[in-house]
Design an enzyme around this catalytic site. Sequence first.
Site, PDB file in Angstrom:
ATOM      1  N   HIS A  26     -31.051  81.693  63.528  1.00 51.44           N
ATOM      2  CA  HIS A  26     -29.621  81.666  63.521  1.00 51.44           C
ATOM      3  C   HIS A  26     -29.430  80.780  62.131  1.00 51.44           C
ATOM      4  O   HIS A  26     -27.963  80.896  61.844  1.00 51.44           O
ATOM      5  CB  HIS A  26     -28.865  81.125  64.416  1.00 51.44           C
ATOM      6  N   SER A  86     -22.695  85.167  61.471  1.00 52.40           N
ATOM      7  CA  SER A  86     -22.167  84.943  63.130  1.00 52.40           C
ATOM      8  C   SER A  86     -20.574  85.409  63.359  1.00 52.40           C
ATOM      9  O   SER A  86     -20.413  86.355  63.261  1.00 52.40           O
ATOM     10  CB  SER A  86     -22.701  83.268  63.293  1.00 52.40           C
ATOM     11  N   ASP A 144     -33.571  84.348  66.966  1.00 54.49           N
ATOM     12  CA  ASP A 144     -32.320  83.704  67.086  1.00 54.49           C
ATOM     13  C   ASP A 144     -31.913  83.393  68.537  1.00 54.49           C
ATOM     14  O   ASP A 144     -32.088  84.410  69.424  1.00 54.49           O
ATOM     15  CB  ASP A 144     -31.286  85.026  66.541  1.00 54.49           C
TER      16      ASP A 144
END
Length: 279
Positions: free
Chosen positions: A257, A148, A224
């Site tokens: 995620h 991320s 995600d």
Amino acid sequence: MTVENISVNKSFGGWHKQYTHQSTSLNCAMRFAIYLPPQAAMGDKVPVLYWLSGLTCTDENFMQKAGAQRIAAELGIAIVAPDTSPRGDDIANDEGYDLGQGAGFYVNATQAPWNRHYRMYDYVVNELPQLIESMFPVSQKRAIAGHSMGGHGALTIALKNPHAYQSVSAFSPIVNPVNCPWGKKAFTAYLGRDTSTWAEYDASLLMRQATEFVPALVDQGEADDFLTEQLKPEVLVAAAKVSQYPLTLNMQEGYDHSYYFIASFIENHLRFHAQYLQG
């Protein structure tokens, strides 16, 4: 410089250790974790994978949740995980989870009050590797990876320093921060309103212009929640086509995620890096 060992745990024949030290780049105390595989105790200098974590994380999230130690022990790769920002009572912060402590974005801040401490780019690129290579039985062969916000950091750092890293990989990276809400908020605060200064920390813009290449692997979950608004992997793919960058990007059906996603594919990433670290 005083470096203090604050925890030690044996893992898959190697050792997970946490340290604190006073950082000159960040002007505060910092914590990092290192996993030393069994080979490091046998007189071998092992290569290092630097792992950069995402928003709200510390050095502990990856080391405790990703399940990387078993494969790192097999491959003889050390893993170093720094914290994601400077921290402390006298360090600038924000009420939002996506700015301030826990959200350093791996840039060198130029704007007050952030510029006093928030120089994570210098810390990761220069200070931390120098410290690791002076203290531990590791070689100068480095790879870098992240998740991320940390995926953004890993990609931009490798793209800006192609001679310093053998390979780069990322899970769910923020690849075009100049055009997403997380990036716009952080870059406005840390770098100012002159958006021309933002480009040097945008992986897609850097990859589009690249002339020197570091082999790159990216995995992105199709389920995600941040995929469309924040992550935009299609922009990175388009940039790679322009420069013919050696990028492999895998879209993984059903994955989100979380660290469940990272744990599912971390072995692939470690074996990818091993090709270049041990070559």
